[in-house]
Scaffold this active site. Structure first.
Site, short mmCIF file in Angstrom:
data_model
loop_
_atom_site.label_atom_id
_atom_site.label_comp_id
_atom_site.label_asym_id
_atom_site.label_seq_id
_atom_site.Cartn_x
_atom_site.Cartn_y
_atom_site.Cartn_z
N ASN A 9 0.87 -1.18 0.00
CA ASN A 9 0.00 0.00 0.00
C ASN A 9 0.91 1.23 0.00
O ASN A 9 1.48 1.58 1.02
CB ASN A 9 -0.89 -0.05 1.26
N LYS A 11 0.13 4.22 -0.26
CA LYS A 11 -0.53 5.40 0.34
C LYS A 11 -0.35 6.62 -0.56
O LYS A 11 -0.35 6.48 -1.79
CB LYS A 11 -0.04 5.60 1.77
N HIS A 95 -9.61 1.30 4.73
CA HIS A 95 -8.36 1.43 5.47
C HIS A 95 -8.58 2.34 6.68
O HIS A 95 -9.38 3.28 6.62
CB HIS A 95 -7.27 2.00 4.55
N GLU A 97 -6.98 4.71 7.84
CA GLU A 97 -6.78 6.14 7.59
C GLU A 97 -8.03 6.75 6.96
O GLU A 97 -8.36 7.90 7.21
CB GLU A 97 -5.54 6.34 6.71
N GLU A 167 -5.63 -5.01 10.54
CA GLU A 167 -4.60 -4.02 10.81
C GLU A 167 -4.91 -3.31 12.12
O GLU A 167 -5.72 -2.37 12.15
CB GLU A 167 -4.56 -2.98 9.68
N GLY A 173 2.36 2.14 10.92
CA GLY A 173 3.34 3.22 10.78
C GLY A 173 4.02 3.59 12.09
O GLY A 173 4.68 4.61 12.20
N SER A 213 3.26 -2.28 10.36
CA SER A 213 4.71 -2.36 10.55
C SER A 213 5.31 -3.71 10.18
O SER A 213 6.21 -4.22 10.87
CB SER A 213 5.08 -1.97 11.99
N GLY A 234 2.76 -1.13 4.32
CA GLY A 234 2.78 0.30 4.01
C GLY A 234 4.21 0.78 3.79
O GLY A 234 4.78 0.61 2.71
N GLY A 235 4.80 1.34 4.83
CA GLY A 235 6.13 1.96 4.74
C GLY A 235 7.18 1.11 4.02
O GLY A 235 7.92 1.62 3.17
P1 PGA Z 1 2.72 0.23 7.73
O1 PGA Z 1 1.25 0.44 7.10
O2 PGA Z 1 3.28 -1.04 7.14
O3 PGA Z 1 3.49 1.45 7.34
O4 PGA Z 1 2.53 0.11 9.21
C1 PGA Z 1 0.38 -0.62 6.88
C2 PGA Z 1 -0.92 -0.12 6.30
O5 PGA Z 1 -1.41 0.94 6.75
O6 PGA Z 1 -1.51 -0.73 5.37
#
Ligand code: PGA
Length: 252
Positions: A9, A11, A95, A97, A167, A173, A213, A234-235
């Site tokens: 992802n 983002k 998601h 967010e 999640e 994050g 993470s 994500g990251g």
């Molecule tokens: P992250 O994000 O791996 O940066 O924690 C995961 C996500 O929000 O899908």
């Protein structure tokens, strides 16, 4: 046997040049990986550009959101028909967010989910509790309510094609992951909720990803858990080396 699915992802990151570079690198670096699904989820603006890099390979693509309607007067929104046209097979819905910053509710996510199937997009639906909810011992209650709300009115056949992403919001994050056992416990629980709603057979087939993470140094342990079928990253999906390593998780 559930086929593993690793999704990146991105983002709200990547210009067109950066996106093409990352996608073409991943195509090269992952050319020999065929025993798991690999999905890149770039922002809308670079979907066509990314598709031009991965078309013809085994790597698939997903969007990060869509509206619950077809084409029409929804200024600023993107519908399933448009997403499908870019080459996407998947769409991430709900998601945390989007729930947090854009006030998406389970009812909205449910409408989007039904529309995603109309356009033959496979949804990746995110659920997960906040830190406050976990600390007050309400995590299973919260997640089961999300599942009941998001998947209302879905056929068993559609549910099987849906990917659930667990999640925990407090792990996104933050560098703070749920322990693999903690995550697996929730995945097992999610499967029992799905079994109650759609039957045991369906629950056994549904793929449940963990997200929050996920990194090269914890992915093997996470993927070793019996009820974890993939990762939503994500990251660590923004650079080729860590993401390729995550895709190549080893069976331990
Ligand atoms: P992250 O994000 O791996 O940066 O924690 C995961 C996500 O929000 O899908």
């Amino acid at each position: 046997m559930r086929r593993p699915i690793i999704a990146g992802n991105w983002k709200m990151n990547k210009t067109k040049v950066e996106a093409r570079e990352l996608a073409s690198r991943l195509r090269r670096d992952l050319h020999d990986v065929f025993d798991r699904d690999i999905v890149l989820c770039p922002p809308f603006t670079v979907l066509f550009a990314v598709w031009s890099e991965i078309e013809g390979s085994q790597i698939e693509m997903g969007a990060q959101n869509m509206v619950w309607e077809g084409p029409g007067a929804y200024t600023g929104e993107i519908c399933g028909e448009m997403i499908k046209e870019t080459g996407c097979q998947y769409v991430i819905l709900g998601h945390s967010e989007r729930r947090q910053y854009f006030k998406e509710t389970d009812a909205i996510i449910n409408k989007k989910l039904l529309k995603a199937f109309f356009y033959r997009l496979n949804p990746i639906v995110c659920v997960g509790e906040t830190l406050k909810e976990r600390e007050s011992g309400r995590e299973t209650e919260v997640v089961s309510a999300q599942i009941e709300g998001c998947f209302a009115g879905l056929s068993e056949e559609a549910m099987v094609k849906t990917v659930v992403a667990y999640e925990p919001v407090w792990a996104i994050g933050t560098g703070r992951t749920a322990t693999p056992e903690q995550a697996n416990e929730m995945h097992e629980y999610i499967r029992t909720v799905i079994a109650k709603l759609f039957g045991k057979d369906c629950a056994e087939k549904v793929r449940i990803q963990y997200g929050g993470s996920v990194k090269p140094d914890n992915v093997d342990e996470i993927m070793a858990q019996p009820d974890i079928d993939g990762a939503l990253v994500g990251g660590a999906s923004l650079k080729p080396e860590p993401f390729a390593r995550i895709v190549r998780f080893e069976n331990i």
